[in-house]
Design an enzyme around this catalytic site. Sequence first.
Site, PDB file in Angstrom:
ATOM      1  N   HIS A  41       0.810  -1.209   0.000  1.00 50.63           N
ATOM      2  CA  HIS A  41       0.000   0.000   0.000  1.00 50.63           C
ATOM      3  C   HIS A  41       0.843   1.259   0.000  1.00 50.63           C
ATOM      4  O   HIS A  41       0.307   2.347  -0.178  1.00 50.63           O
ATOM      5  CB  HIS A  41      -0.965  -0.016   1.197  1.00 50.63           C
ATOM      6  N   SER A  88      -0.878  -0.621  -5.782  1.00 54.20           N
ATOM      7  CA  SER A  88      -0.802  -1.813  -6.623  1.00 54.20           C
ATOM      8  C   SER A  88      -0.163  -1.493  -7.969  1.00 54.20           C
ATOM      9  O   SER A  88      -0.334  -0.402  -8.504  1.00 54.20           O
ATOM     10  CB  SER A  88      -2.209  -2.358  -6.866  1.00 54.20           C
ATOM     11  N   LYS A  97     -14.965  -7.754  -8.487  1.00 52.91           N
ATOM     12  CA  LYS A  97     -14.218  -8.653  -9.369  1.00 52.91           C
ATOM     13  C   LYS A  97     -13.657  -9.836  -8.572  1.00 52.91           C
ATOM     14  O   LYS A  97     -13.679 -10.977  -9.042  1.00 52.91           O
ATOM     15  CB  LYS A  97     -13.092  -7.873 -10.038  1.00 52.91           C
ATOM     16  N   ASP A  98     -13.169  -9.558  -7.358  1.00 54.58           N
ATOM     17  CA  ASP A  98     -12.648 -10.643  -6.518  1.00 54.58           C
ATOM     18  C   ASP A  98     -13.760 -11.594  -6.103  1.00 54.58           C
ATOM     19  O   ASP A  98     -13.512 -12.793  -5.938  1.00 54.58           O
ATOM     20  CB  ASP A  98     -11.956 -10.068  -5.279  1.00 54.58           C
ATOM     21  N   GLU A 100       4.863 -33.932  -2.167  1.00 57.10           N
ATOM     22  CA  GLU A 100       3.638 -33.461  -2.793  1.00 57.10           C
ATOM     23  C   GLU A 100       3.969 -32.705  -4.068  1.00 57.10           C
ATOM     24  O   GLU A 100       5.081 -32.202  -4.239  1.00 57.10           O
ATOM     25  CB  GLU A 100       2.907 -32.528  -1.817  1.00 57.10           C
TER      26      GLU A 100
END
Lengths: 444, 277
Positions: free
Chosen positions: A219, A223, A247-248, A291
């Site tokens: 911040h 972004s 959108k998220d 994994e």
Amino acid sequence: MSFPWARQYDPKNPFMRWMDEKLPLPRLVYNAVGAGYPVPRNLNYFWNFGVLAGLALVIQIVTGIVLAMHYAASGDIAFNSVEHIMRDVNSGWLFRYLHANGASLFFVAIYIHMFRGLYYGSYKPPREMVWLLGLVIYLLMMATAFMGYVLPWGQMSFWGAQVITGFFSAIPLVGEEIRVWLLGGYAPDGATLNRFFSLHYLLPFVIAGVVILHIWALHIPGSGNPAGIDVKGEQDTVPFHPYYTAKDGFGVGIFLILLAIMTFFLPNYLGHADNYIPANPLSTPAHIVPEWYFWPFYAILRAFTVDLILPAKLWGVLAMFASILLLFFLPWLDRSPVRSGNYRPQFRIWFWVLVLDVLILGWMGGLPPEEPYVMISQVATIYYFAHFLIILPIVSRIERPLPLPNSITEAILRPGKGEQQAPPGMGSEHQPGDPEPRPAGQEA
Amino acid sequence: MVRLIAFLVGIGLVGVLAFSLITGAVNFIADPPQATVEHEFHEEPRDVAFASDGPFGHFDRQQLQRGFHVYRDVCAACHSLGLVTFRDLEQIGFSEAEIDAIAAQWIREVPSVNPETGEADTRPAIAADRIPAVYANEVAARAANNNALPPDLSLITKAREGGAAYVYSLLTGYQNPPAELPAENRPGPGLYYNPYFANLNLAMTPPLTADGQVAYAAGNPPATRDQMARDVSAFLIWAAEPKLEERHALGWAVIIFLIFATALAWLAYQNIWRDRH
């Protein structure tokens, strides 16, 4: 920090005003992920993955706490306590499968998030600290995931712990002592299981703490964006809420559908059959594999097959750690001032070769260490190191980037090229001498 | 400076790797890896369909009950099923009275303590007991089985690559070794050739030897060896994953809800961004 045009928190409700005076927590949230955080308006779907990774962390912590209520970290009963969760605990199977597959999707989100950063130059100034903290989170995640995989105390748990802690025994002189100290014994045992459980419970909260630092550091400059250019003015940004929360929300829906498909219909697809066999120190599985999210590193580890000055095992371990640690130096290895790969024609080619290379490494890491797989891993490992340590510094010096758009708004509106928003990767079509940018909001 | 060090480290690692690669390539050409006999003769599990396969999969309770009978009459002689309790059999359609009878008549009793003397004793099983272990410990199991250890079957369809298809293939896969099998890979005493087993020679005596070995109740398909192998494999899918039906049903409900919610989220996203695109 914020841009001067960021909206200010202005509570109307008397209680919220009172709260704001005493403890401005709502103000913090408003400024961090609310309408008070202006975000470039041209983010594509790759910018969803930070929020998705955060969601995955929350899912892991919530399901993990429930599992810990029913799990017993003792060598004698750990395996059966997991089966107790699967059979006798109400919805226990749901929490366990969510936790196991949630870990995989967490890594999927993180890998996409990291490759997004690599392509769009998110590690470059002024966001180096965001990248470095992200790598710290990634390392903590790897440690947490590894220790979590040991807890069911199946065959792969035991032998995975044996192999991974065995890395430390490659260290000259003190290696064996370090390994014994980490395990609490000469081989993985009850002491190992107990400390791994303790750390597996602790580290997610450490991750959550570093996530806060990661977002804080983000911040300060704000972004990044796919055009890789700085925000010039208010017309270049939209408030995080409601634009990116909406959108998220859509991204979260897709992510949860994928998680549901894995959890309900393919719950053991990403696991290994051997981990449903209780740990047995006297019986080594035919192929010990970690994994899937560790496969690229496992391939790098096994690519070193010849003792040259140092033993092959030590080379492998050093290279495996180096393959992650070098990412910490990335902001100083790639000196190109252009952030976005969209405007870097040569970088872009090497980037996609790297993506392919890491996929090949992952594929090879899951296969047994036989020829020709080892030779393929060696070629892929050569490229991996060459990409970051040799090619990237040279490319950033000799490459001639394409002209950048004058502003984010111009990059979106693509004047003279029709009304469509530029698809990702098409920035190179921009020609100098295009008409001047228009103010926001004029295009359909 | 950073880039200079990186370049040197890079050259160093690439050099060592190139040396490893050349050494490996020379060995590969001089002495190409040869497929092992196990690799050559080993066969992948056969394709076999079960009612529980796929996202709509559910259990065929008649088949599970037949499979349970095969387990009880054949497998249970050597293999334990330690994670399953008798009362769990209610899930595959046995009634409470049937379960009490099954538990009481089980071929083994449950270890207990004599209430008078406090000495180790046994008692008949009840519905709440887990299916009693066959052997007291691993040493006893190996001593009784030519040094082989019969694994517990509770999770066997999840603990083997290929799952239930592997179990089915193994049960039906006993055969005479092919003529071209080298002598050192031929089954020794107490071993049986089975191409579905990783090292080709299995210590388990062929368990299903004759059609009709397990008496199926009227109304069931004939108890051929193939049918018995299928049924017991289906039963073991249930034993390993008793919540499978619940999982599938909840999965569909969750996914339908999520598709609906995601569609709404998409519309909200489009609506909010309408003036910005």
